[in-house]
Each structure stands twice: as C-alpha cells, then as structure tokens.
Design a protein around this motif. Sequence first.
Motif, PDB file in Angstrom:
ATOM      1  N   TYR A 106      33.250  31.254  27.576  1.00 30.84           N
ATOM      2  CA  TYR A 106      32.181  30.419  26.654  1.00 30.84           C
ATOM      3  C   TYR A 106      31.170  30.169  27.259  1.00 30.84           C
ATOM      4  CZ  TYR A 106      36.436  31.412  23.826  1.00 30.84           C
ATOM      5  OH  TYR A 106      37.339  31.896  23.230  1.00 30.84           O
ATOM      6  N   GLN A 107      29.894  30.751  27.441  1.00 28.50           N
ATOM      7  CA  GLN A 107      28.779  30.539  28.321  1.00 28.50           C
ATOM      8  C   GLN A 107      27.685  30.135  27.595  1.00 28.50           C
ATOM      9  OE1 GLN A 107      28.190  32.970  31.726  1.00 28.50           O
ATOM     10  NE2 GLN A 107      30.141  33.902  31.529  1.00 28.50           N
ATOM     11  N   LYS A 108      27.407  30.971  26.398  1.00 26.51           N
ATOM     12  CA  LYS A 108      25.996  31.167  25.861  1.00 26.51           C
ATOM     13  C   LYS A 108      25.974  30.634  24.455  1.00 26.51           C
ATOM     14  CE  LYS A 108      24.646  34.975  28.554  1.00 26.51           C
ATOM     15  NZ  LYS A 108      24.175  36.341  28.554  1.00 26.51           N
ATOM     16  N   GLY A 109      26.898  29.764  23.999  1.00 24.37           N
ATOM     17  CA  GLY A 109      27.063  29.029  22.840  1.00 24.37           C
ATOM     18  C   GLY A 109      27.833  29.735  21.521  1.00 24.37           C
ATOM     19  N   VAL A 156      26.407  33.188  20.141  1.00 24.81           N
ATOM     20  CA  VAL A 156      26.895  34.512  20.941  1.00 24.81           C
ATOM     21  C   VAL A 156      28.427  34.551  21.017  1.00 24.81           C
ATOM     22  CG1 VAL A 156      26.666  35.713  23.457  1.00 24.81           C
ATOM     23  CG2 VAL A 156      24.762  34.354  22.407  1.00 24.81           C
ATOM     24  N   ASP A 157      29.060  33.517  21.547  1.00 26.97           N
ATOM     25  CA  ASP A 157      30.327  33.690  21.905  1.00 26.97           C
ATOM     26  C   ASP A 157      31.418  33.322  20.905  1.00 26.97           C
ATOM     27  OD1 ASP A 157      29.572  34.558  24.886  1.00 26.97           O
ATOM     28  OD2 ASP A 157      29.257  32.666  25.160  1.00 26.97           O
ATOM     29  N   THR A 161      33.871  40.887  37.576  1.00 30.33           N
ATOM     30  CA  THR A 161      32.831  41.179  38.359  1.00 30.33           C
ATOM     31  C   THR A 161      31.553  41.779  37.565  1.00 30.33           C
ATOM     32  OG1 THR A 161      34.056  41.534  40.445  1.00 30.33           O
ATOM     33  CG2 THR A 161      31.967  42.431  40.607  1.00 30.33           C
ATOM     34  N   TYR A 162      31.826  43.014  36.858  1.00 30.18           N
ATOM     35  CA  TYR A 162      30.832  43.597  36.114  1.00 30.18           C
ATOM     36  C   TYR A 162      30.075  42.603  35.230  1.00 30.18           C
ATOM     37  CZ  TYR A 162      28.244  46.654  32.768  1.00 30.18           C
ATOM     38  OH  TYR A 162      27.339  47.142  32.059  1.00 30.18           O
ATOM     39  N   LEU A 163      30.635  41.742  34.502  1.00 32.77           N
ATOM     40  CA  LEU A 163      30.156  40.754  33.828  1.00 32.77           C
ATOM     41  C   LEU A 163      29.281  39.711  34.454  1.00 32.77           C
ATOM     42  CD1 LEU A 163      33.017  40.018  31.217  1.00 32.77           C
ATOM     43  CD2 LEU A 163      31.121  41.306  30.754  1.00 32.77           C
ATOM     44  N   ARG A 164      29.694  39.321  35.712  1.00 31.61           N
ATOM     45  CA  ARG A 164      29.139  38.372  36.595  1.00 31.61           C
ATOM     46  C   ARG A 164      27.827  38.973  37.108  1.00 31.61           C
ATOM     47  NH1 ARG A 164      26.597  35.896  39.628  1.00 31.61           N
ATOM     48  NH2 ARG A 164      27.078  34.241  41.049  1.00 31.61           N
ATOM     49  N   LEU A 201      26.600  38.909  31.718  1.00 26.91           N
ATOM     50  CA  LEU A 201      26.980  39.014  30.331  1.00 26.91           C
ATOM     51  C   LEU A 201      28.254  38.315  29.973  1.00 26.91           C
ATOM     52  CD1 LEU A 201      27.180  43.182  30.277  1.00 26.91           C
ATOM     53  CD2 LEU A 201      25.373  41.242  28.944  1.00 26.91           C
ATOM     54  N   THR A 202      28.676  37.803  28.638  1.00 26.23           N
ATOM     55  CA  THR A 202      29.726  37.127  28.573  1.00 26.23           C
ATOM     56  C   THR A 202      30.690  38.321  27.990  1.00 26.23           C
ATOM     57  OG1 THR A 202      29.210  36.858  26.215  1.00 26.23           O
ATOM     58  CG2 THR A 202      28.711  35.100  27.827  1.00 26.23           C
TER      59      THR A 202
END
Length: 270
Positions: free
Chosen positions: A223-226, A229-230, A248-251, A255-256
């Motif tokens: 839960y990074q973007k509120g 979004v999440d 790793t792909y998300l980082r 992306l969340t």
Amino acid sequence: MEKKIIYTAAIGALTAVFSASAGYYSGIIHTNAVFESLISRLELDLKKEREKNIILTQLLTKQKDEQILQRNNSFENMDFETDDSLQKFLNPENGFNNKKYIPQSLERISSNVIYDSKGGNQVLRKEAKDALEEMGKKFEQETGEKINVVSAYRSYDYQVGIKKGGCPDNLCANPGFSEHQTGLVVDLWSASSKDNWYSNVKLKKYFSWLNENAHKFGFHNTYQKGRDVDGYEIEPWHWRYLGVELATYLRENNLTFAEFYKEKTKNEKK
C-alpha cells in the motif's frame, strides 16, 4: 691550378652535403613508413575491437530480451485467484474464495535476527518466514539492529475482532479480505500512520533500508499510493512476500501490486 683545387674541394663538399641530406631524408621516410604501419595496425585493432563490442552488445541484448520474454511468460501464467497462491490478489472487492482460509505451512517466527513483539507466537507461511529471516540477517549486518515484527498472520476470526474494535475500512480489511490472512505479510516496527513514518527519524531510516533492499528478498510494500490505487491508505509498515522476481519487477517499474494486477487482468474484464 689553385682554381682547380678549390673547385674540386667544393664539389667534394657539396657531394658530402647532398649525401648527408639524402641519408637524413631517407631516415625520415623510413620513420614515417613505420609510423604509418603502426597507425594502420592500431586502426585495424580498433576496428576488430569495435566489431567485438557490437557482437557482445547484440548477445547481451538478445539475452536480456530472452529474460524479459521468459519473465513476461511467467507473469502471464500468474495465479491471482487460488487462495494459497503466492500472488493471490486481495483488496476490498476481492476476497478469499474460502473466507475462512487457513494457510497449510504456517511456522513460528523464531530467529536471532527477528524480534517478535508478541513473544514468539506469530507465524508466517514457510516461504515468507525463510525470506524474512534472510532479510533480517542482512538488516542486522548493515544496521546492528533486528527487524521488529508487530503483526504477521491473522486469521479470519482475529480480523473479526479487529473490525469489532472499530478499525475503519480504509485501514483495516474486512474478515476474509485481508492480506494478513495469506500468511505472507508482516507489519514492521509500528502500524501507526504514514505521517509518523515520514516524520520519525528511526522509522524513516528503516523504511529507506526496506525500500532499497526488501525486493531482493521477495517483499513488496503493498500500500504505497493511497486508497484510489491500492484500496487502502498508505502503509509504509506493511510488507508482503510475493517472490523475488515479481517484487523486483514492481520495484524497478514503480508499480504497486494492485497496479500490476489491474494491468494483467484488464483484457479479461473487457
């Protein structure tokens, strides 16, 4: 007679001069030829080196493309639906198929590098527990501190109690919809507020380390973007095990998990 002698001497002197000059210029011509040969060899070597670099770049590009294709293929077959999938997707609208789902491989968080704030009674699925311990070793090596787990697996009934206690929907999932029920999630240090995490010096330091390193062990900050979004408010303390490849792909792509899920399933919903 004297004129003849002088003339002969002059001729000899001029001959000597011209001979010396010829030798001098001959030396210059020879030197230039050697220099030009050296330049030619260097240019040839540089050309060969450039060709080698081009071939190497092409091979690396091909290898990278194959890795991306392989990764994309594995992502295409990702299981978001099965309750015990590592990538089971949950949000306020998507819950467990079996709302009272219980993971089968729960193990106690017992490690010298992990501090269990609930006295050693907390559990995780084995995959997540093993990865957390590896991350804890790295964290302790670099900071001299232990990772502090304040919440891990939470059952359906436990979540019922949380909701009865008044935790709002923007912060706490309903029973049968919580990521904690997967047995793949840990809340670290302080399940408080994003403002506290952004202002507290120690928590900021912990988050910075997690942001740089957690994906290497398969953990993702869900839960990074509120809420829009999440599905929930920003929670810097909430980290879910998804596996190293996906985390790793998300980082790397900022992306969340919710954004990734929406992108991968958008065609299915048309």
